[in-house]
Design a protein around this motif. Structure first.
Motif, PDB file in Angstrom:
ATOM      1  N   GLY A   1       0.803  -1.219   0.000  1.00 37.55           N
ATOM      2  CA  GLY A   1       0.000   0.000   0.000  1.00 37.55           C
ATOM      3  C   GLY A   1       0.834   1.267   0.000  1.00 37.55           C
ATOM      4  O   GLY A   1       0.428   2.288  -0.553  1.00 37.55           O
ATOM      5  N   THR A   2       1.999   1.204   0.638  1.00 37.29           N
ATOM      6  CA  THR A   2       2.878   2.377   0.669  1.00 37.29           C
ATOM      7  C   THR A   2       3.393   2.662  -0.743  1.00 37.29           C
ATOM      8  O   THR A   2       3.388   3.812  -1.202  1.00 37.29           O
ATOM      9  CB  THR A   2       4.048   2.137   1.648  1.00 37.29           C
ATOM     10  OG1 THR A   2       3.510   1.691   2.892  1.00 37.29           O
ATOM     11  CG2 THR A   2       4.862   3.386   1.867  1.00 37.29           C
TER      12      THR A   2
ATOM     13  N   THR B   1      -3.326   9.877  11.099  1.00 39.02           N
ATOM     14  CA  THR B   1      -3.373   8.677  10.250  1.00 39.02           C
ATOM     15  C   THR B   1      -2.066   7.921  10.412  1.00 39.02           C
ATOM     16  O   THR B   1      -1.165   8.347  11.138  1.00 39.02           O
ATOM     17  CB  THR B   1      -3.621   9.040   8.768  1.00 39.02           C
ATOM     18  OG1 THR B   1      -3.671   7.832   7.989  1.00 39.02           O
ATOM     19  CG2 THR B   1      -2.530   9.918   8.188  1.00 39.02           C
ATOM     20  N   PHE B   2      -1.964   6.791   9.697  1.00 33.14           N
ATOM     21  CA  PHE B   2      -0.731   6.026   9.667  1.00 33.14           C
ATOM     22  C   PHE B   2       0.314   6.801   8.855  1.00 33.14           C
ATOM     23  O   PHE B   2      -0.031   7.505   7.909  1.00 33.14           O
ATOM     24  CB  PHE B   2      -1.010   4.656   9.032  1.00 33.14           C
ATOM     25  CG  PHE B   2       0.190   3.756   9.003  1.00 33.14           C
ATOM     26  CD1 PHE B   2       0.863   3.427  10.172  1.00 33.14           C
ATOM     27  CD2 PHE B   2       0.648   3.226   7.806  1.00 33.14           C
ATOM     28  CE1 PHE B   2       1.974   2.600  10.146  1.00 33.14           C
ATOM     29  CE2 PHE B   2       1.760   2.394   7.772  1.00 33.14           C
ATOM     30  CZ  PHE B   2       2.419   2.085   8.948  1.00 33.14           C
TER      31      PHE B   2
HETATM   32  C1  LIG Z   1      -1.836  -0.034   5.902  1.00 30.13           C
HETATM   33  C2  LIG Z   1      -1.874   1.354   5.444  1.00 30.13           C
HETATM   34  C3  LIG Z   1      -0.978   1.853   4.478  1.00 30.13           C
HETATM   35  C4  LIG Z   1       0.228   1.097   3.999  1.00 30.13           C
HETATM   36  O1  LIG Z   1       0.016  -0.154   3.500  1.00 30.13           O
HETATM   37  P1  LIG Z   1       1.240  -1.216   3.429  1.00 30.13           P
HETATM   38  O2  LIG Z   1       0.685  -2.276   2.537  1.00 30.13           O
HETATM   39  O3  LIG Z   1       1.475  -1.681   4.807  1.00 30.13           O
HETATM   40  O4  LIG Z   1       2.396  -0.530   2.833  1.00 30.13           O
HETATM   41  C5  LIG Z   1      -1.150   3.140   4.035  1.00 30.13           C
HETATM   42  N1  LIG Z   1      -2.127   3.917   4.512  1.00 30.13           N
HETATM   43  C6  LIG Z   1      -2.983   3.501   5.456  1.00 30.13           C
HETATM   44  C7  LIG Z   1      -4.050   4.420   5.943  1.00 30.13           C
HETATM   45  C8  LIG Z   1      -2.876   2.207   5.976  1.00 30.13           C
HETATM   46  O5  LIG Z   1      -3.730   1.797   6.909  1.00 30.13           O
END
Ligand SMILES: *Cc1c(COP(=O)(O)O)cnc(C)c1O
Length: 372
Positions: free
Chosen positions: A56-57, A81-82
């Motif tokens: 996701g990153t 947020t994260f």
């Molecule tokens: C989990 C998450 C990410 C990153 O995803 P990864 O697959 O761990 O890199 C980015 N943004 C938010 C809000 C998340 O919860």
């Protein structure tokens, strides 16, 4: 907090069979499972292009690269947020501009976005936090007025619906110019390792991004742009193909658990249950996050720890106070909501395998402690 083993029981045969097939066919990278998953997800989200990637990153980073954002461009995102969201902005040498969130939804505050816009602003990244969609009607209006891109961080909200004020219902992540998601195992749609995807209805942008994820190649060994190596592997795609048809059911199960929690806490003076915008299908409860009022959060957390009840504090520190992202331009008075939320939030176990008995035990333990 999650029970992936229990969930596996329901898809075991399909996952085991397709793992076996992937191994027999030895197409570990870019195999047919990946292409099929991409199509399945395009159909599910009703979006023209899904581009799978490594996590996701990466999905967020590649989205920003695809949009052609340049060092110095300002990108507005939420303080609460994260860190992945702000991390990729900083890595690309763009300028992160953190803004406060709304006290009820925990999502980026459109009024704060408006105040933060400058001539250098190029994009807004709303994060649909804990599974609830941000105020996309207003965010899209602001973006249109100021000619900005909207990149949805949909990592916590896959499967959610957004009912916009023009009467349309759209899937979260497919509303802005581009969406990014994560298939980290504990997400609402998770694989058994790392995975992610980018979505867009813009075919030209999708073409650009398909090259970026593959070393900037549009033709083999011709590198037209600087790219990255970010791919979803076939084994992960096989897991995702088994789970995607169940995603709506999984999200329904989460909502049922959330309703049970809500009922149990409805008369508790020290607890504010999660706010839900309108119809409940706008919230897919990636997390079930309470506000514990009157300064009782930390004592409750300690009690839960002693009782062996899992919980999470998402997130304990505002991003603008993190060493890596602190900036002298920030003013504490601009973050009253985040500064308070970090002291009050507490997330309870939330997954597809929670049963009534577990919820009763958790809620009973919490009520007993708060009323002692
Ligand atoms: C989990 C998450 C990410 C990153 O995803 P990864 O697959 O761990 O890199 C980015 N943004 C938010 C809000 C998340 O919860």
């Amino acid at each position: 907090m999650v029970d992936l083993k229990g969930q596996y029981e329901g898809i075991k045969d399909q996952v085991n069979t397709s793992f076996q097939e992937v191994i027999e066919n030895a197409a570990f990278i870019n195999g047919p499972e990946v292409q099929q998953f991409q199509k399945d997800l395009e159909d599910y989200l009703q979006v023209k292009n899904v581009i799978p990637c490594g996590n996701g990153t990466d999905a967020l980073q590649i989205a920003m690269m695809g949009l052609g954002l340049k060092p110095g461009d300002e990108v507005i995102t939420a303080d609460f947020t994260f860190a992945a969201t702000v991390e990729v902005i900083a890595l690309l040498q763009l300028t992160p501009v953190l803004v406060d969130v709304e006290p009820d939804s925990f999502n980026i505050d459109p009024e704060a976005i408006k105040k933060a816009i400058t001539p250098k602003t190029k994009a807004i990244v709303p994060v649909h936090l804990f599974g609830q969609v941000a105020n996309m009607d207003v965010i899209m209006e602001i973006a249109e007025e100021h000619n900005l891109f909207v990149i949805e961080d949909n990592a916590q909200a896959i499967g959610g619906n957004y009912h916009s004020k023009n009467g349309k219902t759209e899937k979260t992540g497919a509303i802005g110019h581009i969406g990014a998601t994560s298939f980290f195992p504990s997400k609402n749609l998770g694989c058994y390792g790392d995975g992610g995807a980018i979505f867009t209805n813009d075919d030209k942008l999708a073409h650009t991004i398909r090259g970026i994820v593959n070393h900037g190649m549009y033709e083999r060994y011709h590198h037209d742009v600087v790219g990255v190596n970010s791919r979803l592997d076939s084994l992960q795609a096989a897991v995702l193909r088994a789970k995607l048809p169940k995603l709506d059911l999984y999200n329904e199960t989460r909502k049922k658990a959330a309703n049970l929690y809500n009922d149990a806490f409805k008369d508790e003076a020290h607890i504010e249950t999660p706010y839900r915008i309108g119809d409940c299908d706008t919230h897919v409860y990636h997390q079930y996050t309470l506000k514990i009022k009157n300064g009782k959060r930390d004592a409750l957390a300690k009690h839960l720890q002693e009782k062996g009840i899992p919980f999470g504090i998402y997130y304990p520190i505002p991003l603008h106070k993190q060493k890596a992202y602190a900036d002298s331009r920030y003013n504490e008075a601009d973050f009253p909501v985040t500064n308070q939320l970090v002291q009050e939030v507490l997330s309870l176990p939330m997954h597809t395998e929670l049963d009534d008995e577990q919820i009763e035990y958790i809620t009973g333990t919490i009520k007993e402690f708060l009323n002692a």
